[in-house]
Design an enzyme around this catalytic site. Structure first.
Site, short mmCIF file in Angstrom:
data_model
loop_
_atom_site.label_atom_id
_atom_site.label_comp_id
_atom_site.label_asym_id
_atom_site.label_seq_id
_atom_site.Cartn_x
_atom_site.Cartn_y
_atom_site.Cartn_z
N ASN A 86 -57.64 85.85 42.84
CA ASN A 86 -56.61 86.66 42.22
C ASN A 86 -55.27 86.50 41.93
OD1 ASN A 86 -58.88 88.35 42.93
ND2 ASN A 86 -58.12 89.72 44.32
N HIS A 109 -68.62 82.60 41.26
CA HIS A 109 -67.17 82.61 40.95
C HIS A 109 -66.51 81.41 40.88
CE1 HIS A 109 -64.82 86.00 40.19
NE2 HIS A 109 -63.89 86.12 41.34
N PHE A 125 -56.16 81.07 45.35
CA PHE A 125 -57.36 82.01 45.23
C PHE A 125 -57.25 82.77 44.09
CE2 PHE A 125 -57.00 81.16 49.72
CZ PHE A 125 -58.67 81.24 50.28
N ASP A 151 -66.27 82.12 35.07
CA ASP A 151 -67.54 82.88 35.18
C ASP A 151 -67.62 84.16 34.54
OD1 ASP A 151 -65.74 83.60 37.39
OD2 ASP A 151 -67.17 85.10 37.87
N TYR A 200 -66.40 78.50 49.44
CA TYR A 200 -66.53 79.10 48.31
C TYR A 200 -67.30 78.01 47.20
CZ TYR A 200 -63.47 82.54 50.49
OH TYR A 200 -62.92 83.44 50.84
N ASN A 252 -60.47 89.39 37.78
CA ASN A 252 -59.51 89.19 38.50
C ASN A 252 -58.50 87.79 38.22
OD1 ASN A 252 -59.76 91.77 39.73
ND2 ASN A 252 -60.64 91.06 41.30
#
Length: 224
Positions: free
Chosen positions: A66, A19, A64, A91, A14, A112
């Site tokens: 969320n 993000h 993560f 972001d 990632y 989120n």
């Protein structure tokens, strides 16, 4: 003391995602300002430094996106801070790429990571909204933010991150205007004229009047 939080997802998979622009901002600040090495703490990666007399902790939650609020809440409680000591970098699809805006409080607009932070510390914290653009349809948003920045975005992205690093001390001091100006000077620096002004003519000589004499007259005049 201030807690600066960059939102993102952990792992190489990632690292270059849209993000993860919040993580990128934390890495740039730490690198440019000589902050102590990253270490595991508060369910994330943290490092510490100073801007003048102000102590600052940088945090990249590794729960993560969320569940970002778990890490932020733990750090805030341990450091005995209040929500107004927290600045979250994230972001923002509702801003064009390269645009940065500041916001205090308000809703999470469906993000989120912010939704989770809201759930753990409430909405009354500061945000640095870092534009990544919108894919055009809301159904395309999840895939869009979880894709890497294209190579074409490399230049403005680097300029923006450098600008954030340039101006971060102003943000810590509470001067959002100077912070945003530092970013603008990197992303859209003032243009300087490269063309020198044309010199003005200095009393140009008048053009000679046309000679209307006949050939015979010219010959006669020559021997006068």
């Amino acid at each position: 003391m201030k807690l600066l939080v960059g939102l993102g997802n952990p792992g190489a998979k990632y690292a270059q995602n849209r993000h993860n622009i919040g993580f990128m901002a934390m890495d740039r600040i730490a690198s440019d300002h000589g902050f102590a090495g990253w270490r595991n703490k508060f369910q994330g990666q943290t490092c510490d430094g100073r801007f003048g007399s102000e102590r600052v902790t940088l945090l990249k939650p590794e729960t993560f996106m969320n569940l970002s609020g778990q890490s932020v809440g733990e750090a805030m409680r341990y450091l005995k801070l209040s929500p107004d000591d927290v600045i979250v970098f994230h972001d923002e699809i509702d801003l064009a790429p390269g645009k940065v805006r500041l916001k205090t409080g308000g809703g999470h607009a469906g993000h989120n990571g912010l939704r989770s932070v809201h759930g753990h510390i409430g909405p009354d914290y500061d945000r640095v909204r870092m534009g990544v653009g919108h894919p055009g349809h809301k159904d395309a948003v999840p895939g869009y933010v979880l894709r890497d920045f294209p190579k074409a975005d490399a230049e403005w992205l680097d300029d923006e991150l450098r600008g954030i690093s340039d101006g971060i001390a102003h943000l810590i001091d509470g001067d959002g205007g100077k912070f945003l100006n530092a970013i603008a000077l990197r992303v859209a620096p003032p243009r300087s004229s490269k063309s020198a002004p044309k010199p003005k003519a200095e009393n140009p000589a008048p053009e000679p009047e046309p000679d209307t004499r006949s050939g015979l007259q010219k010959l006669v005049d020559r021997f006068r």
